[in-house]
Write an enzyme that holds these catalytic residues in place. Structure first.
Site: not given
Ligand code: BES
Ligand code: ZN
Ligand code: ZN
Length: 463
Positions: A243, A318
């Site tokens: 990230k 997931r």
């Molecule tokens: N933990 C994150 C989601 C999240 C985002 C939680 C903002 C709290 C606040 C999750 O693991 C994630 O990174 N999801 C990605 C999935 C994508 C790569 C398919 C997302 O939502 O961008």
């Molecule tokens: Zn993530």
């Protein structure tokens, strides 16, 4: 007997008097009526050694009353008042809402703060005999305590709260609240072939855990258990699909909020002795990049044998939830509810005022959960789980891929989870409401515990 505590220093005492429409008769009635005419709902009468707050509760709406409780909590903190007595002519339900708002608003994550910089909160709150019954008060205190525990866990950074620490915290709570727990360590998780949890854990120096909590009282009214599953990513860097630090990684210690809610709800249910058989499952790990980290393109084999092409290591939630959801099948559950800070997509779609819900449970169950959402103001918005959305999680070289397409990310994540279920199931994506960057009334800054009051209310009214 104990002698009274004798010490130096001034203690500020305050009385909070709640009323609806007409203030109680006192020497201050005229000033209160005068203030009401000016549309002031809180009248502060200050004498040399005491403060009295007359609070006009101009509503029957519990949420507005909780907020009023939070407002008074802020006043009491600002004035460093240490002893409060609450007097009210309202109904019990409204009194409880006020106290709930007050208590939840006193929260501060202060473990790492020096005494001087901590928020001042009252150390005694005294209630009139007629305020509420002893049992209703006890229940509220247990629920508020559970919310506080969930908030503390969410607020703890990963340099304290590793997956093993989280399991230890659950174990401590199980002993004090009265439920049982078994924790799978890394070796056991390997033997169980929980491929999703193991893949996400590969980049981390710290081992994963899988906590199984159970509350099974002799008077349980449900013959098949209700299983709660919570995402326990104690820190989400995104892994090799890193990230960007700016903005999106800063608060990722909150990525175990679903797991925190599950542990805290088991605590609330056990403390209040609800007659329900409940199981809580929390798969936990960090998600980090390293020489050994799982890699975009990897194909992994999950606990139930499904193969997954990992196209983005940041879609890790997931993967660990899938193993837990497949593990839940053995209990032949009446209902499984998972909670997860799963997608930025859910946060973008509806923001912090609600959680996204979807699933295969029947309409009546969904309605009951939504009703609990409105009652506790931990509201839910249902998204569709149509099979059309399954297209984007197909893979050419494995059973599934883990990212879905550019659209409807919250739903495609839900479709991914659905693959691992075989029972009535609901998924709550709490990505936005789990963690706030600024306080909102009784929802304090940081971890909110969103989901604890919701699930407790749902379980209390189950069947
Ligand atoms: N933990 C994150 C989601 C999240 C985002 C939680 C903002 C709290 C606040 C999750 O693991 C994630 O990174 N999801 C990605 C999935 C994508 C790569 C398919 C997302 O939502 O961008
Ligand atoms: Zn993530
Ligand atoms: Zn995550």
């Amino acid at each position: 007997m104990n002698f009274p505590k004798v010490s130096f220093g001034h203690v500020t005492v305050a009385r909070i008097i709640l009323f609806q429409k007409k203030p109680p008769v006192s020497e201050f009635t005229d000033s209160v009526l005068f203030a009401l005419e000016r549309k002031e709902n809180v009248v502060h009468i200050r004498l040399a050694d005491s403060d009295t707050f007359y609070v006009n509760i101009d509503s029957e709406n519990p949420e507005l009353i909780r907020k009023s409780g939070a407002d008074l909590s802020a006043l009491v903190s600002a004035k460093k008042i240490k002893k409060v007595s609450l007097v009210s002519s309202l109904d019990e339900e409204l009194n409880i809402a006020f106290l709930e708002g007050m208590l939840l608003a006193t929260y501060e994550f202060d473990r790492y703060k020096s005494e001087a910089s901590r928020k001042s909160i009252p150390d005694e709150i005294h209630l009139d005999k007629s305020y509420c019954s002893q049992s209703v008060l006890q229940e509220l205190l247990h629920v508020c305590e559970s919310v506080k525990i969930a908030r503390d866990w969410v607020n703890e950074p990963v340099n304290f709260l590793t997956a093993e620490k989280l399991a230890e915290e659950f174990t401590k709570l199980s002993a004090s609240a009265g439920f049982s727990i078994e924790v799978f360590d890394k070796t056991k998780i390997e033997n169980m072939k929980m491929g999703g949890i193991l893949a996400v854990n590969l980049g981390s120096p710290n081992p994963p855990t899988f906590s199984i909590m159970e509350y099974k009282p002799a008077n349980a009214v449900n013959s098949k258990p209700i299983v709660l599953v919570g995402k326990g990513v104690v820190y989400d860097t995104g892994g090799l699909s890193l990230k960007p630090t700016e903005g999106s990684m800063d608060f990722m210690k909150c990525d175990m909020a679903g797991g925190a809610v599950v542990g805290a709800v088991l605590g609330a249910v056990a403390l209040n002795k609800l007659p329900l058989h409940i199981i809580g499952l929390v798969p936990a790990t960090e998600n980090r990049p390293s020489g050994n980290a799982f890699t975009p393109g990897d194909i992994i084999t999950m606990f139930d044998g499904t193969t997954v092409e990992v196209l983005n290591t940041d879609a890790e939630g997931r993967l660990i939830l899938a193993d837990a959801l497949a593990f839940a099948r053995q209990y032949n559950p009446a209902l499984v509810i998972d909670l997860a800070t799963l997608t930025g997509s859910a946060a973008r779609a509806i923001g912090k005022n609600a959680a996204v819900m979807m699933g295969t449970a029947d309409e009546a169950t969904k309605e009951k959960l939504k009703t609990s959402g409105f009652k506790t103001f931990e509201r839910l918005v249902e998204f569709p789980l149509w099979d059309d959305y399954k297209e984007s999680i197909k893979s050419d070289i494995a059973d599934l891929n883990n990212i879905g397409g550019p659209e409807a990310g919250a739903i495609t994540a839900g479709k991914f989870l659905e693959h691992f279920t075989s029972y009535p199931w609901l998924h709550l994506d709490i990505a936005a409401p789990a963690f706030l960057k600024a306080q909102e009334a009784y929802r304090t800054k940081g971890g909110t515990g969103y989901g604890v009051r919701l699930l407790y209310n749902f379980l209390k009214n189950y069947r």
